[in-house]
Design a protein around this motif. Sequence first.
Motif, PDB file in Angstrom:
ATOM      1  N   GLU A   1       0.838  -1.208   0.000  1.00 38.80           N
ATOM      2  CA  GLU A   1       0.000   0.000   0.000  1.00 38.80           C
ATOM      3  C   GLU A   1       0.869   1.252   0.000  1.00 38.80           C
ATOM      4  O   GLU A   1       0.596   2.221  -0.716  1.00 38.80           O
ATOM      5  CB  GLU A   1      -0.915  -0.003   1.222  1.00 38.80           C
ATOM      6  CG  GLU A   1      -2.084  -0.980   1.116  1.00 38.80           C
ATOM      7  CD  GLU A   1      -2.950  -0.982   2.365  1.00 38.80           C
ATOM      8  OE1 GLU A   1      -2.730  -0.122   3.247  1.00 38.80           O
ATOM      9  OE2 GLU A   1      -3.837  -1.847   2.462  1.00 38.80           O
ATOM     10  N   ARG A   2       1.929   1.222   0.812  1.00 40.98           N
ATOM     11  CA  ARG A   2       2.819   2.386   0.905  1.00 40.98           C
ATOM     12  C   ARG A   2       3.569   2.603  -0.414  1.00 40.98           C
ATOM     13  O   ARG A   2       3.802   3.741  -0.833  1.00 40.98           O
ATOM     14  CB  ARG A   2       3.798   2.193   2.060  1.00 40.98           C
ATOM     15  CG  ARG A   2       3.168   2.364   3.424  1.00 40.98           C
ATOM     16  CD  ARG A   2       3.936   1.638   4.528  1.00 40.98           C
ATOM     17  NE  ARG A   2       5.335   1.990   4.582  1.00 40.98           N
ATOM     18  CZ  ARG A   2       5.834   3.082   5.164  1.00 40.98           C
ATOM     19  NH1 ARG A   2       5.006   3.934   5.768  1.00 40.98           N
ATOM     20  NH2 ARG A   2       7.126   3.334   5.192  1.00 40.98           N
ATOM     21  N   ILE A   3       3.959   1.503  -1.071  1.00 40.32           N
ATOM     22  CA  ILE A   3       4.645   1.613  -2.366  1.00 40.32           C
ATOM     23  C   ILE A   3       3.688   2.158  -3.420  1.00 40.32           C
ATOM     24  O   ILE A   3       4.037   3.053  -4.200  1.00 40.32           O
ATOM     25  CB  ILE A   3       5.186   0.227  -2.793  1.00 40.32           C
ATOM     26  CG1 ILE A   3       6.321  -0.208  -1.860  1.00 40.32           C
ATOM     27  CG2 ILE A   3       5.682   0.263  -4.233  1.00 40.32           C
ATOM     28  CD1 ILE A   3       6.712  -1.660  -2.007  1.00 40.32           C
ATOM     29  N   ALA A   4       2.466   1.610  -3.442  1.00 44.19           N
ATOM     30  CA  ALA A   4       1.467   2.039  -4.429  1.00 44.19           C
ATOM     31  C   ALA A   4       1.134   3.525  -4.263  1.00 44.19           C
ATOM     32  O   ALA A   4       0.856   4.215  -5.253  1.00 44.19           O
ATOM     33  CB  ALA A   4       0.207   1.191  -4.300  1.00 44.19           C
ATOM     34  N   GLU A   5       1.155   4.019  -3.026  1.00 46.02           N
ATOM     35  CA  GLU A   5       0.883   5.445  -2.777  1.00 46.02           C
ATOM     36  C   GLU A   5       1.857   6.319  -3.560  1.00 46.02           C
ATOM     37  O   GLU A   5       1.472   7.327  -4.151  1.00 46.02           O
ATOM     38  CB  GLU A   5       1.012   5.753  -1.284  1.00 46.02           C
ATOM     39  CG  GLU A   5      -0.215   5.414  -0.458  1.00 46.02           C
ATOM     40  CD  GLU A   5      -0.008   5.740   1.007  1.00 46.02           C
ATOM     41  OE1 GLU A   5       1.009   6.409   1.340  1.00 46.02           O
ATOM     42  OE2 GLU A   5      -0.831   5.324   1.831  1.00 46.02           O
ATOM     43  N   VAL A   6       3.134   5.933  -3.537  1.00 44.69           N
ATOM     44  CA  VAL A   6       4.162   6.739  -4.224  1.00 44.69           C
ATOM     45  C   VAL A   6       4.031   6.601  -5.732  1.00 44.69           C
ATOM     46  O   VAL A   6       4.094   7.584  -6.471  1.00 44.69           O
ATOM     47  CB  VAL A   6       5.574   6.311  -3.765  1.00 44.69           C
ATOM     48  CG1 VAL A   6       6.642   7.106  -4.510  1.00 44.69           C
ATOM     49  CG2 VAL A   6       5.727   6.521  -2.263  1.00 44.69           C
ATOM     50  N   ILE A   7       3.827   5.352  -6.216  1.00 43.27           N
ATOM     51  CA  ILE A   7       3.736   5.125  -7.667  1.00 43.27           C
ATOM     52  C   ILE A   7       2.509   5.806  -8.254  1.00 43.27           C
ATOM     53  O   ILE A   7       2.547   6.353  -9.364  1.00 43.27           O
ATOM     54  CB  ILE A   7       3.720   3.614  -7.978  1.00 43.27           C
ATOM     55  CG1 ILE A   7       5.070   2.985  -7.593  1.00 43.27           C
ATOM     56  CG2 ILE A   7       3.420   3.358  -9.455  1.00 43.27           C
ATOM     57  CD1 ILE A   7       5.120   1.481  -7.769  1.00 43.27           C
ATOM     58  N   ASN A   8       1.408   5.778  -7.507  1.00 42.28           N
ATOM     59  CA  ASN A   8       0.143   6.341  -8.015  1.00 42.28           C
ATOM     60  C   ASN A   8       0.009   7.844  -7.778  1.00 42.28           C
ATOM     61  O   ASN A   8      -0.936   8.459  -8.268  1.00 42.28           O
ATOM     62  CB  ASN A   8      -1.049   5.628  -7.368  1.00 42.28           C
ATOM     63  CG  ASN A   8      -1.165   4.182  -7.812  1.00 42.28           C
ATOM     64  OD1 ASN A   8      -0.762   3.840  -8.911  1.00 42.28           O
ATOM     65  ND2 ASN A   8      -1.696   3.328  -6.953  1.00 42.28           N
ATOM     66  N   GLU A   9       0.922   8.409  -7.011  1.00 42.70           N
ATOM     67  CA  GLU A   9       0.869   9.855  -6.749  1.00 42.70           C
ATOM     68  C   GLU A   9       1.122  10.619  -8.050  1.00 42.70           C
ATOM     69  O   GLU A   9       2.132  10.430  -8.720  1.00 42.70           O
ATOM     70  CB  GLU A   9       1.932  10.239  -5.713  1.00 42.70           C
ATOM     71  CG  GLU A   9       1.991  11.716  -5.383  1.00 42.70           C
ATOM     72  CD  GLU A   9       0.832  12.182  -4.516  1.00 42.70           C
ATOM     73  OE1 GLU A   9       0.656  13.401  -4.398  1.00 42.70           O
ATOM     74  OE2 GLU A   9       0.128  11.327  -3.944  1.00 42.70           O
TER      75      GLU A   9
END
Length: 591
Positions: free
Chosen positions: A305-313
Amino acid sequence: MVKTILGQVKEFKKDSLITPVCMILEVIMEMLIPLLMAAIIDNGVEQGDMNYIYKTGAVMMLLAVFGLAAGMMGAKYGASASTGLARNLRTAMFDNIQSFSFANIDKFSTAGLVTRLTTDITNVQNSYQMILRMCVRAPISMVTAMVMAFLINAKLASIYLIAVIALGFCLFLIMRKAMKYFKEIFPKYDDLNASVQENVSAIRVVKAYVREDYENEKFTKASGNIYQMFTKAEKILTWNAPLMQIAVYGCILAISWLGAKMIVSNALTTGQLMSLMTYCMNILMSLMMLSMIFVMVTMSAASAERIAEVINEKSTLSNPEHPIQEVPDGRITFEHVDFSYSKSLSETRNGDGGELVLKDISLEIHAGETIGIIGGTGSAKSSLVNLISRLYDVTAGKVSVGGVDVKAYDMEELRNQVSVVLQKNVLFSGTILENLRWGDKNATKEECIRVCKMACAHEFIEQFPDKYDTYIEQGGSNVSGGQKQRLCIARALLKKPKILILDDSTSAVDTATDSRIRKAFATEIPDTTKLIIAQRVSSVQGADRIIVMDNGRVADFGTHEELLERSEIYRDVYESQTGGGGDFDQPGGDR
């Protein structure tokens, strides 16, 4: 989240597909071996047929070799797929971070981004490998072993089914309890990394103030929080082993007791009982494996979830559909500009966002002018100039460069023509020449020397033994504050910008050198619009015009002489500085 993570598998899809196929082949080989073992006992050992034992044993060895080969291939391709995914995730995150606007960067801490690029990605990598291998192997192994056991003897196999249901329920409760703690652990790594980063970057201050004990306590506290959370989670998981042992030994006892009775009554053969024992271990160990997979997936879910937050930002700034590729000149116009670090003007005015940092700013600056910007701490001087190179977007109003709204330009072209020397001067590891060429990667050494002379950096560079090949340590720790500022100014000049912004970039430079730099600007780059933010009146009094900032507004705008006549703020500060070294944060006594 899952779609985002799996979207980075890319060229490793083939490896990701081969791995589970290899694991299925391994399971098939393993499941056939107990059947052959039963046949050896029933048809070979009990009948005394050595020829049958040799033939069946050879087949078993062949199956074992094929199973081993399939397992090794599964491990190879699984490792390739998981490490490839980790590489792609790191690349995707880093590439997206490079596209962030300042507003995006403000949302994430440096320590948090480091944790996501390291610990979180490692968790996802390990979890992905386990999913490809164990998550395929364990359920197939359990189901196949269960089917085989029912085919041999349904009555005895029902013992496994009862054990699996009971053990599965207990493991579900254990995992549900442990999940809560694992979700809370990884954000704690941010605090730990922040403590290390802050301590190492400010180690000179720590030692100067003899605060090593305080920093040790802070690190110990952050490390202790992680230890406590992991301890709580692991204490819950320790119930896995005893429950598994109770289930395994309970099944073995029940099967041995009932199986012995069946053998006596000729309802079961010795070989079949041996096979059932083997399948018992396969079923229960597969269940144990599944429980550990769920724990690992649970741990990595929070990381994913934390990784996806950065990629999807998504960057808050983007190019228009047909961006303008050329900045005609250095004219700058502010038209009723409001700016807030909150999302929108309506949020700000309704009290849902932050306060307006800049309020109703209207200015017109001509190309080639030298403009001084002066004001107290917190008067929004830096916020004003950040809007020119579109590091942030205005909340309301319009900022134009060369007569064109900055939002209409290609951002790369705009920033190439608006060169900013930020308040925090940063140099990178490498030689002086390498640092200078951040301004223009194709610049010749002669061009670098020319801009260094303009920035009054050439003299001290020539005093170094290696001159322009002198190695700069990380963050420029082996040069003084003033030297660092002059190198940053030279780097900005190498871009040959139409607008040059110095954000308090000569604060560590002595007054004489500051004056020489300003004279060099006037003679060497007369057509470049120069904005100089300063705390010292002496640094801006020679400017064509001076902006006086006060509480996010333009208090006055004019020449040095005009401001002395009509601006009480400017006059008080000028008199206090020329008389007693005061500054904007220490105004004159009559104010």
